[in-house]
Every structure is written in structure tokens, then in C-alpha cells.
Design an enzyme around this catalytic site. Structure first.
Site, PDB file in Angstrom:
ATOM      1  N   HIS A 139       0.907  -1.200  -0.073  1.00  0.00           N
ATOM      2  CA  HIS A 139       0.001   0.117  -0.029  1.00  0.00           C
ATOM      3  C   HIS A 139       0.886   1.044  -0.088  1.00  0.00           C
ATOM      4  O   HIS A 139       1.896   1.494   0.742  1.00  0.00           O
ATOM      5  CB  HIS A 139      -0.868   0.059   1.252  1.00  0.00           C
ATOM      6  CG  HIS A 139      -2.102   1.017   0.993  1.00  0.00           C
ATOM      7  ND1 HIS A 139      -2.146   2.212   1.232  1.00  0.00           N
ATOM      8  CD2 HIS A 139      -3.419   0.735   0.635  1.00  0.00           C
ATOM      9  CE1 HIS A 139      -3.453   2.690   1.051  1.00  0.00           C
ATOM     10  NE2 HIS A 139      -3.983   1.844   0.577  1.00  0.00           N
ATOM     11  N   HIS A 140       0.415   2.213  -0.655  1.00  0.00           N
ATOM     12  CA  HIS A 140       1.011   3.446  -0.908  1.00  0.00           C
ATOM     13  C   HIS A 140       1.235   4.179   0.377  1.00  0.00           C
ATOM     14  O   HIS A 140       2.397   5.003   0.595  1.00  0.00           O
ATOM     15  CB  HIS A 140       0.334   4.427  -1.801  1.00  0.00           C
ATOM     16  CG  HIS A 140       1.157   5.229  -2.842  1.00  0.00           C
ATOM     17  ND1 HIS A 140       2.396   5.615  -2.314  1.00  0.00           N
ATOM     18  CD2 HIS A 140       1.126   5.423  -3.990  1.00  0.00           C
ATOM     19  CE1 HIS A 140       3.046   6.473  -3.284  1.00  0.00           C
ATOM     20  NE2 HIS A 140       2.534   6.398  -4.275  1.00  0.00           N
TER      21      HIS A 140
END
Length: 473
Positions: A139-140
């Protein structure tokens, strides 16, 4: 529980079913001599499962419950379900690269589970050429795409006889003093850097005011050079700047670095100029195929180093973003290249004339529209500032190995989002320039045709540069 800064929480806030906010990477490995692809895959699985101590990043997930402002803190899981996070897959026959890209497209479309640490590793075999693929997604909010690629690089060695290959989450990899610290998101190219710049502007408040003293210089450049792409000047509306669905399509291909470098040397331009020119020619052809080429030129957001001494940004330690006129309205490749290079040079000249805070604020202003992309109606009714982000990320300059298996390709798998239906990220390695294209599946049909158009665009550039003998991949 540690506080979650806005530069991280904004990626959770921005995430919807139609807009997954994870980044990824695809690596291809050639088994060492005498080793089958099945044996290499089995070895990876065994090493990954055996590494039960995890670097804290891989135990991290949003703390529950979320507040009205979203998530504000992180929590850390002690127990990790490796059967969930580490996955082994076999491609359907005939096992072409096409089947591998289809696999990545499908899994990159799915959201990560926020009730677990938000990462997955897929070990994929069944390629007809005997290679083994490693597809990762994370996830960013945890890490940016470039740092994720560099994190994977920590597991590799330049020594083909080294048999100490481990998992990306092995804490020992991060205790080695010889390994550089992963850069922060605001110093990284690509969508990661763009969103990081926007987040930094929000977090320290009023930073955009830093651009005010530079507006006269920017306005003068815009008036005196028609090729200069200034912030807040609307880009043309295209099929790239639309609301999107959740399904993704991933396309990837590599070209010998020597081909691009030869063009750059002959034309006295940078390697990154050649990359963007390839994208320009390819997008022009793709949009013509779709009967969707606008009369005005497309505008690209391009992350650049604020220390612009080198052509590939290796000597830079701080990143901002500029806009580039892609000259897609010009059918002649030579004129298109001239306009594009002139636009890039003028934008870099503006950056060179700014103080560091002003340059960072300039980058934040350049990509400010991303912060509003999820506001209902914003993308549909607001003219875009730019049509696409194109990033060029330096990778390892030497051949790399995992337990003797040679790294044969590394392709970034970035983020498509509302108003940004296509994202192109390029990674350079020892001998190749690797293009990774992620796009909205429904909105950009037949995305893989862009690969053919990229190849054609490179051939056109070689003719412009009068390169008579081009290396073949």
C-alpha cells in the site's frame, strides 16, 4: 500506537473501490545453471516462509477504528499469516508473457485488506521461457513505489555465487550499514513523488505561498516561449482524464539502453528526453487509433531532480515536478522532438532559478489537482493540469542475482486514479530500459498496443538521429 502523518493517511483517504492505492513491482529471474524454474520457485517459497522475523514496515496496518477524518494512527501485528501474504501461482498454458501481464493486471485491480499488514508477494512460475516472476504489491501509505523497488533490491547481490538470498522483510537487510536509507516519498519520482509533494504541502501548511515570488519569472517564460508548459494552464481534455473503474491492465516491455543512449548522444539530449519522446509518439499513435487525439498537445507531469547535473538524476537528492509539452499535435517526429526537448529545458531552467522551497512549492502547484481528484465531479468538470505522469527511475547499474538466479527485468506497477487513467514508469537496469504501463482497463482498451507504438516511436527517433545500426533486444 504511532501517529500517522497526513503524507501517509492521504493515500488511505484517497482510496476507493475504483481507485486502489497500492504500488507494485514485477521482477523476472533466470534460474541459475542446472536449476529448473520449479526449483527456483520452491527455493523462494522456502526462504520467504523461513524468515519469520519481520522488519516493522511489514507488520504495519491502520489502527482501528477510523475517525471521521480517516485513519490517524498505525498498529503492528505480531502474528503474520504467511499463507495469505506469500502466494505461489502457475500461469495457464501456453505461459507467454501475455499470461503473466494478465495475472498482474487482475491482482493489481484488487484492494489490499486493511485488517492485515497491507502487502502481498506472488511467486509466479509457468513461463514458457523458464523464468520465474516475482510480483509484489504494497500500500502506498506504507511506502512509495520507488522505495519499494529499492527494498526488493536489498535482497539481491552482484555476486552470482552468493546464496544468502532472503525475503524483502528480513530485518537483517536493513541493519547492513552499506545499504542506503530508503528515500522519503517527497523525494521520489512518479505518482509517489507527486502525491508526496502534495502531502508535504498540506502537512507543513502555506508552502504553496513559496511559489509567489517566482510567479513573475514563470509568467515571463510562459509569454516568451510558446513551448513552455506553465502550472495552472489547462491541458486538453482526453480519454486519459476521466473517472475510472477499478479494473486495471498492465503492460510492460524493455529496450536495450544502448539504443536510447545512442539517440541521446547523437541529438545532444538526455536519456530521459528520449524516454518522454517515445511516450509522446506512442500516445499520439494510440489516440489516433482511438480517434481521440486532441488538437492541442498533451501535457506530461515529469518528476525531476532539483540538482540537475546528470541526465538520469542519479546525482540529485531532492525531487520536484515540472510540466512538459509532449507536442502530440505535431505529426513530424523531428519537430515533435524539438518542441518536447525545448519545453523540458525551459522548465528545468525555471527550476534552476528558484530557491529550494520555491522549487518544491512549484512542484506542489504543478500537481495540485491530484489532491482534489476524488471530490465528486472534479475530474468530470474541471480541465486537467496535465494528462499523464511519466517517471524515469534509475535502477541497479550492475547485473543482480537472487541466490544465483539472474534478475532479467524489473518493471514498476504504479497507480492509475481518477483523472489519471494511465501512468508510465520507467526503470533503467544494467542493460535495459524497462517500461511499466498501468491503465484503467475499460477506459483505455487495447492498452498493450502502446508497446508496439513505443517501439515504432523509438525507430522514428533513430531515423531522426541518423542512427543507421540499432541494437535489437
Amino acid at each position: 500506537m504511532p501517529y500517522m502523518p497526513i503524507t501517509e493517511s492521504m493515500f488511505l483517504i484517497a482510496e476507493t473501490r475504483e481507485q486502489p492505492m497500492h504500488v507494485g513491482g514485477l521482477q523476472l529471474f533466470v534460474p541459475r545453471e542446472g536449476q529448473s524454474s520449479n526449483e527456483l520457485a520452491e527455493e523462494m517459497v522456502e526462504r520467504f516462509y523461513a524468515c519469520t522475523e519481520l522488519y516493522p514496515l511489514f507488520r504495519k496496518r491502520p489502527a482501528s477504528p477510523a475517525s471521521v477524518m480517516g485513519y490517524t494512527a498505525w498498529s503492528f501485528d505480531e502474528e503474520i499469516d504467511f499463507d495469505y501474504h506469500v502466494r505461489r501461482a502457475v500461469l495457464p498454458r501456453p505461459g507467454r508473457v501475455r499470461e503473466l501481464l494478465r495475472y498482474v493486471s487482475l491482482h493489481h485491480s484488487a484492494l489490499l485488506d486493511r485488517n492485515r499488514p497491507m502487502w502481498e508477494v506472488h511467486i509466479v512460475e509457468g513461463l514458457d521461457d523458464g523464468r520465474v516472476a516475482l510480483y509484489t504489491k504494497i500500500h502506498h501509505s506504507l511506502i512509495d513505489g520507488v522505495s519499494a523497488l529499492r527494498m526488493l533490491q536489498r535482497t539481491l547481490s552482484t555476486d552470482p555465487d552468493d546464496r544468502n538470498g532472503s525475503a524483502p522483510w528480513d530485518p537483517a537487510l536493513y541493519r547492513r550499514s552499506r545499504k542506503p536509507k530508503a528515500p522519503s516519498p517527497s523525494r521520489i519520482p512518479g505518482l509517489s513523488g507527486a502525491m508526496g509533494l502534495a502531502g508535504a504541502a498540506l502537512e507543513i501548511g502555506g508552502q504553496l505561498v513559496g511559489i509567489v515570488p517566482a510567479t513573475t519569472k514563470i509568467a515571463w517564460t510562459a509569454m516568451t516561449n510558446k513551448d513552455f508548459a506553465a502550472p495552472f494552464r489547462p491541458a486538453p481534455k482526453t480519454i486519459l482524464d476521466v473517472p475510472i473503474g477499478s479494473a486495471r491492465r498492465f503492460a510492460a516491455q524493455q529496450w536495450p539502453t544502448e539504443r536510447l543512449r545512442t539517440v541521446a548522444q547523437q541529438m545532444d539530449i538526455t536519456l530521459n528526453d528520449v524516454v518522454i519522446a517515445m511516450c509522446s509518439g506512442a500516445l499520439r499513435s494510440y489516440l489516433i487509433d482511438r480517434d481521440a487525439l486532441p488538437s492541442a498537445p498533451l501535457i506530461a507531469a515529469v518528476p525531476v531532480s532539483m540538482h540537475l547535473g546528470g541526465s538520469d538524476g542519479k546525482d540529485g537528492n531532492s525531487i520536484t515536478a515540472i510540466l512538459a509539452n509532449m507536442a502530440t499535435d505535431q505529426p513530424d517526429p523531428e519537430r515533435r522532438l524539438h518542441t518536447l526537448v525545448n519545453s523540458m529545458r525551459e522548465s528545468k531552467k525555471v527550476i534552476r532559478g528558484l530557491a529550494p522551497l520555491q522549487a518544491l512549492a512549484y512542484g506542489a502547484a504543478t500537481i495540485a489537482s491530484l489532491a482534489f481528484a476524488t471530490v465528486p465531479g472534479f475530474v468530470r468538470y474541471t480541465p486537467p493540469q496535465f494528462n499523464i505522469i511519466i517517471s524515469n527511475v534509475p535502477g541497479p547499474s550492475e547485473h543482480m542475482y537472487w541466490n544465483g538466479a539472474r534478475l532479467d527485468g524489473v518493471y514498476p506497477v504504479s497507480v492509475a486514479m481518477e483523472g489519471l487513467a494511465l501512468n508510465i514508469t520507467v526503470t533503467t537496469t544494467a542493460e535495459h530500459v524497462n517500461f511499466g504501463l498501468i491503465g484503467a482497463r475499460k477506459e483505455l482498451p487495447s492498452l498493450q498496443r502502446l508497446l508496439t507504438h513505443l517501439d515504432t516511436a523509438l525507430e522514428e527517433l533513430e531515423k531522426v538521429a541518423n542512427v543507421t545500426t540499432a541494437a535489437t533486444d
